[in-house]
Design an enzyme around this catalytic site. Structure first.
Site, PDB file in Angstrom:
ATOM      1  N   ARG A   4       0.837  -1.206   0.000  1.00 46.31           N
ATOM      2  CA  ARG A   4       0.000   0.000   0.000  1.00 46.31           C
ATOM      3  C   ARG A   4       0.870   1.254   0.000  1.00 46.31           C
ATOM      4  NH1 ARG A   4      -3.807  -0.700   4.952  1.00 46.31           N
ATOM      5  NH2 ARG A   4      -1.821  -1.557   5.550  1.00 46.31           N
ATOM      6  N   ARG A  46      -3.638 -14.709   4.321  1.00 49.92           N
ATOM      7  CA  ARG A  46      -4.960 -15.053   4.819  1.00 49.92           C
ATOM      8  C   ARG A  46      -5.799 -15.608   3.678  1.00 49.92           C
ATOM      9  NH1 ARG A  46      -3.483 -15.158   9.246  1.00 49.92           N
ATOM     10  NH2 ARG A  46      -4.293 -14.099  11.089  1.00 49.92           N
ATOM     11  N   GLU A  51     -11.384 -21.540   5.635  1.00 50.07           N
ATOM     12  CA  GLU A  51     -10.669 -22.641   6.291  1.00 50.07           C
ATOM     13  C   GLU A  51     -11.300 -22.944   7.656  1.00 50.07           C
ATOM     14  OE1 GLU A  51      -6.782 -20.629   6.318  1.00 50.07           O
ATOM     15  OE2 GLU A  51      -6.891 -20.565   8.515  1.00 50.07           O
ATOM     16  N   HIS A  60      -2.420 -23.933   7.589  1.00 48.67           N
ATOM     17  CA  HIS A  60      -2.205 -22.671   8.319  1.00 48.67           C
ATOM     18  C   HIS A  60      -1.187 -22.856   9.457  1.00 48.67           C
ATOM     19  CE1 HIS A  60      -4.210 -18.589   9.442  1.00 48.67           C
ATOM     20  NE2 HIS A  60      -2.931 -18.603   9.782  1.00 48.67           N
TER      21      HIS A  60
END
Ligand code: DGY
Length: 331
Positions: A179, A240, A269, A287
Site C-alpha cells: 500500500r 490469509r 478454512e 495454516h
C-alpha cells in the site's frame, strides 16, 4: 474479586497456570472450536479473552458481553476481530507481532521452494509406489529459485524477512508492492525494489503473498491477476484466506495459466475448496506459518503478558506490550 477470563483454545499448561495466578480462568484443554453461541455463552462475566483466528469477535458479541475489556489475540493477524467495534466500546485489542516474523518467513520461503521444485507432487508419486525409474529428462522438473525474480505482495515485517532470504541467500532479484512504499533504509535492508502491482504480477517468477486481509484485499489475486502472471510462475499464499480467489486459482492451475501454487491459508478454512484438492500442481498446508515450537510458545507468552497487563496486573499493569488500538488506553 479476581477478574475472570476465557482462553478459547488449548494453550501451554504453564502459560494457563500463569494466567491462573491473576485470574479465574476458563480454558479449553480439549481444544474444541467454539461456535458463536458457545463463545457468547462462555464469555459471560469475563473481562478478558485470549482469542485466536478461529473466533469472530464482532459488535454483536461485544454487545452480548458488556463486561469484556480486553481481546488478546494469538497471532499477528487480527481480521477475526472487529477492531472499530472494540474501540467504540473501549475494549482493548492486542496481537503478537515480531515474535513470529522469522519463523513465518522461513515457512513462506520453504513453501515457495516446495512449490517451485514440485516437492509435494514428487512425494505423493513416491508414496503411491509409481517411482519405477530415475528420470533424467523432465520428471518433476520445476522452476529455479536461485537467481529468479521474487515478487512480494505486502511488505511488512514478514515480507521484508522473506525478501532478505531471497536477496542474500538465493541471489534473487526482489520486487515488491505494498500500500505504501518502504522508507529507503528499509528498502535497502531488504534489497527490494518497489514496483506497481501490474509489474509485480508480470515480472515475478515466484509471487509470495504476505498482506493483511481486509475488504480491500479480498480477492486481490483473482482470474485477471493470475492471467497477468507468467505461465512458469508460482504463487504462494501465507497471508490469509480470501486474498486469493481459490476457485479462480484452481481453474488457473488446471489451465496452465501459472505453473504451481503453495497455500497455507484458505477461504473459509479449515474447509478447502474441492477444486484445489483435485489439481496436482499445488502444495497444501493447514495454516502453520508460525508453527515452530519456540514461536508458538512465544506467541502464547506475549498474549498472556498482554492480557495480564491489559487487566491491570503484573509489572506492566495498564501498559500491554503490543496494543492494536492503543487509543483505548488513553480514553
Ligand atoms: C498469525 O499470526 O496471524 C498467524 O496466521 C496465526 O493466526
Amino acid at each position: 474479586m479476581r477478574p475472570a477470563i476465557l482462553v478459547t483454545r488449548a494453550t501451554f499448561p504453564d502459560i494457563a497456570d500463569r494466567l491462573r495466578q491473576h485470574f479465574d480462568v476458563t480454558d479449553n484443554p480439549g481444544d474444541t472450536v467454539l461456535s458463536p453461541a458457545e463463545l457468547t455463552d462462555r464469555l459471560q462475566g469475563k473481562q478478558g479473552v485470549m482469542s485466536t483466528g478461529s473466533e469472530r469477535i464482532d459488535a454483536a458479541l461485544l454487545d452480548a458481553c458488556p463486561q469484556l475489556k480486553a481481546v488478546c489475540n494469538v497471532g499477528v493477524g487480527y481480521n477475526n476481530v472487529d477492531v472499530a467495534a472494540c474501540t467504540a466500546r473501549g475494549v482493548l485489542v492486542t496481537n503478537t507481532p515480531d515474535v513470529l516474523t522469522e519463523t513465518t518467513a522461513d515457512f513462506g520461503f520453504a513453501l515457495m521452494m516446495a512449490t517451485a521444485r514440485r516437492i509435494a507432487e514428487a512425494e505423493r508419486f513416491v508414496r503411491r509406489g509409481e517411482w519405477t525409474k530415475t528420470g533424467i529428462y523432465d520428471q518433476f522438473a520445476g522452476g529455479d529459485v536461485y537467481g529468479a525474480t521474487l515478487g512480494i505482495l505486502g511488505m511488512g515485517r514478514i515480507g521484508q524477512a522473506i525478501a532478505r532470504r531471497g536477496a542474500v541467500g538465493f541471489g534473487m532479484r526482489v520486487i515488491y508492492h505494498n500500500r505504501s512504499r518502504l522508507a529507503p533504509e528499509l528498502e535497502d535492508g531488504s534489497q527490494a525494489e518497489y514496483v506497481d502491482k501490474d509489474t509485480l504480477l508480470r515480472e515475478a517468477d515466484h509471487l509470495v503473498l504476505v498482506l493483511p486481509y481486509s475488504p480491500q484485499s479480498h480477492h486481490a489475486i483473482g482470474a485477471n491477476e493470475l492471467a497477468m502472471m507468467k505461465p512458469t510462475a508460482t504463487l504462494t499464499n501465507i497471508a490469509r484466506g480470501g486474498i486469493v480467489d481459490d476457485a479462480a486459482l484452481a481453474a488457473a492451475l488446471r489451465a496452465g495459466t501459472i505453473a504451481a501454487a503453495g497455500l497455507d491459508v484458505f477461504e473459509g478454512e479449515p474447509r478447502v475448496h474441492p477444486d484445489l484438492l483435485e489439481v496436482p500442481n499445488i502444495v497444501l498446508t493447514p495454516h502453520i506459518g508460525s508453527a515452530s515450537v519456540r514461536t508458538r510458545r512465544a506467541m502464547a507468552q506475549l498474549t498472556a503478558d498482554n492480557l495480564v497487563a491489559a487487566l491491570g496486573h503484573g509489572p506492566n499493569a495498564g501498559r500491554p506490550l503490543t496494543p492494536v488500538n492503543p487509543q483505548v488506553l488513553l480514553s
